[in-house]
Design a protein around this motif. Structure first.
Motif, short mmCIF file in Angstrom:
data_model
loop_
_atom_site.label_atom_id
_atom_site.label_comp_id
_atom_site.label_asym_id
_atom_site.label_seq_id
_atom_site.Cartn_x
_atom_site.Cartn_y
_atom_site.Cartn_z
N ARG A 193 -35.16 110.17 24.39
CA ARG A 193 -35.11 111.69 23.98
C ARG A 193 -34.08 112.02 22.04
O ARG A 193 -34.40 113.06 21.78
CB ARG A 193 -35.53 112.21 24.79
N GLU A 194 -32.72 111.57 22.82
CA GLU A 194 -31.11 112.51 22.17
C GLU A 194 -31.00 111.70 21.00
O GLU A 194 -31.17 112.37 20.06
CB GLU A 194 -30.09 112.66 23.82
N LEU A 195 -31.23 110.60 20.71
CA LEU A 195 -30.86 109.64 19.83
C LEU A 195 -31.48 109.95 18.40
O LEU A 195 -31.47 110.54 16.78
CB LEU A 195 -31.62 108.12 20.10
N PRO A 196 -33.27 109.83 18.00
CA PRO A 196 -33.74 110.62 17.23
C PRO A 196 -33.39 112.49 17.21
O PRO A 196 -33.45 112.86 15.74
CB PRO A 196 -35.57 110.99 17.47
N LYS A 197 -33.10 113.02 17.68
CA LYS A 197 -32.45 114.95 17.44
C LYS A 197 -31.28 114.58 16.67
O LYS A 197 -30.99 115.32 15.65
CB LYS A 197 -32.02 115.15 18.75
N ARG A 198 -30.69 113.73 16.58
CA ARG A 198 -28.92 113.21 17.06
C ARG A 198 -29.24 112.96 14.97
O ARG A 198 -28.56 113.13 14.13
CB ARG A 198 -28.43 111.82 17.37
N GLY A 199 -30.54 111.69 15.30
CA GLY A 199 -30.62 111.17 13.41
C GLY A 199 -30.76 112.61 12.78
O GLY A 199 -30.69 113.26 11.37
N GLN A 200 -31.11 113.32 13.14
CA GLN A 200 -32.17 114.66 12.19
C GLN A 200 -30.67 115.86 11.88
O GLN A 200 -31.02 115.97 10.70
CB GLN A 200 -33.25 115.15 13.16
N VAL A 201 -30.04 116.44 13.20
CA VAL A 201 -28.82 116.79 12.63
C VAL A 201 -28.14 116.16 11.82
O VAL A 201 -27.66 116.28 10.81
CB VAL A 201 -27.92 116.82 13.88
N GLY A 235 -29.07 113.44 9.81
CA GLY A 235 -29.55 113.57 8.27
C GLY A 235 -29.06 115.01 7.37
O GLY A 235 -29.58 115.21 5.87
N ARG A 236 -29.63 115.93 8.53
CA ARG A 236 -28.84 117.57 7.43
C ARG A 236 -27.94 117.60 7.22
O ARG A 236 -27.54 118.00 6.39
CB ARG A 236 -29.45 118.41 7.85
N MET A 237 -26.74 116.84 7.50
CA MET A 237 -25.21 117.47 7.89
C MET A 237 -25.08 116.96 6.41
O MET A 237 -24.06 116.67 5.87
CB MET A 237 -24.72 117.15 8.50
N ALA A 238 -25.54 115.86 6.13
CA ALA A 238 -25.12 114.86 5.28
C ALA A 238 -24.51 114.97 4.03
O ALA A 238 -24.59 115.11 2.74
CB ALA A 238 -26.20 112.99 4.94
N LYS A 239 -26.23 116.26 4.12
CA LYS A 239 -26.21 116.67 2.32
C LYS A 239 -25.39 118.17 2.15
O LYS A 239 -24.58 118.50 1.41
CB LYS A 239 -27.43 117.49 1.92
N THR A 240 -24.48 118.51 3.24
CA THR A 240 -23.72 119.74 3.08
C THR A 240 -22.30 118.94 3.71
O THR A 240 -20.92 120.44 3.55
CB THR A 240 -23.93 120.95 4.44
N SER A 262 -18.64 115.90 3.36
CA SER A 262 -18.14 114.89 3.50
C SER A 262 -18.46 113.64 3.37
O SER A 262 -18.81 113.82 5.17
CB SER A 262 -16.48 114.99 2.72
N SER A 263 -18.60 112.75 3.21
CA SER A 263 -18.31 111.46 3.74
C SER A 263 -17.72 110.85 5.24
O SER A 263 -17.98 110.06 5.92
CB SER A 263 -18.91 110.00 2.96
N SER A 264 -16.76 111.61 4.72
CA SER A 264 -15.99 110.89 5.76
C SER A 264 -15.57 111.79 7.09
O SER A 264 -15.91 110.79 8.24
CB SER A 264 -14.45 110.86 5.98
N ASP A 265 -16.72 113.11 6.48
CA ASP A 265 -16.45 114.11 7.66
C ASP A 265 -17.44 113.42 8.85
O ASP A 265 -17.96 113.61 9.75
CB ASP A 265 -16.76 115.63 7.53
N LEU A 266 -18.82 113.19 7.69
CA LEU A 266 -20.12 112.24 8.13
C LEU A 266 -19.69 110.99 9.21
O LEU A 266 -20.53 110.82 9.90
CB LEU A 266 -21.23 112.39 8.00
#
Length: 120
Positions: free
Chosen positions: A37-45, A47-52, A54-58
């Motif tokens: 149940r957790e893995l899809p939620k992590r992917g969503q978060v 995905g939203r973080m990727a826009k805000t 840096s790639s190294s922080d992501l």
């Protein structure tokens, strides 16, 4: 969380160890369910973080999140702890689970589902 096991003792060679076996498997399955149940939620978060960020922080955040795994600790009273510990160690390597539908796949009545999420 609190788990318990209730079973009919008649016909069982060792009802206490059978109960422990079922309890450990239920806890393991619950921990796996948390992760599923957790893995899809992590992917969503992420995905939203990727826009805000840096790639190294992501990459750092992704690596940290992927290290998380649901785990359980079992605390039992004194008694047959030597036998229980031996059974749990065996279940970390070999834990045949019968299918509730008679077969996992054609000709396979049990499946080795090891207990990886329980800390002794």
């Amino acid at each position: 969380m609190i788990f318990n096991v209730c079973l009919k003792k008649q016909g069982l060679a060792d009802p206490q160890l059978t109960a422990w076996d079922r309890l450990v498997n239920r806890i393991e399955r619950t921990m796996r369910g948390y992760e599923e149940r957790e893995l899809p939620k992590r992917g969503q978060v992420l995905g939203r973080m990727a826009k805000t960020i840096s790639s190294s922080d992501l990459t750092f955040v992704t690596d940290r999140l992927n290290q998380y795994g649901a785990r359980a600790v079992i605390i039992a009273d004194q008694g047959r702890e030597g036998e229980i510990k031996k059974a749990m160690r065996r279940m970390h390597v070999y834990n045949p689970i019968p299918s509730q539908f008679r077969e996992w796949s054609p000709g396979q009545k049990t499946k080795n589902i090891t207990t990886d999420r329980i800390i002794e």
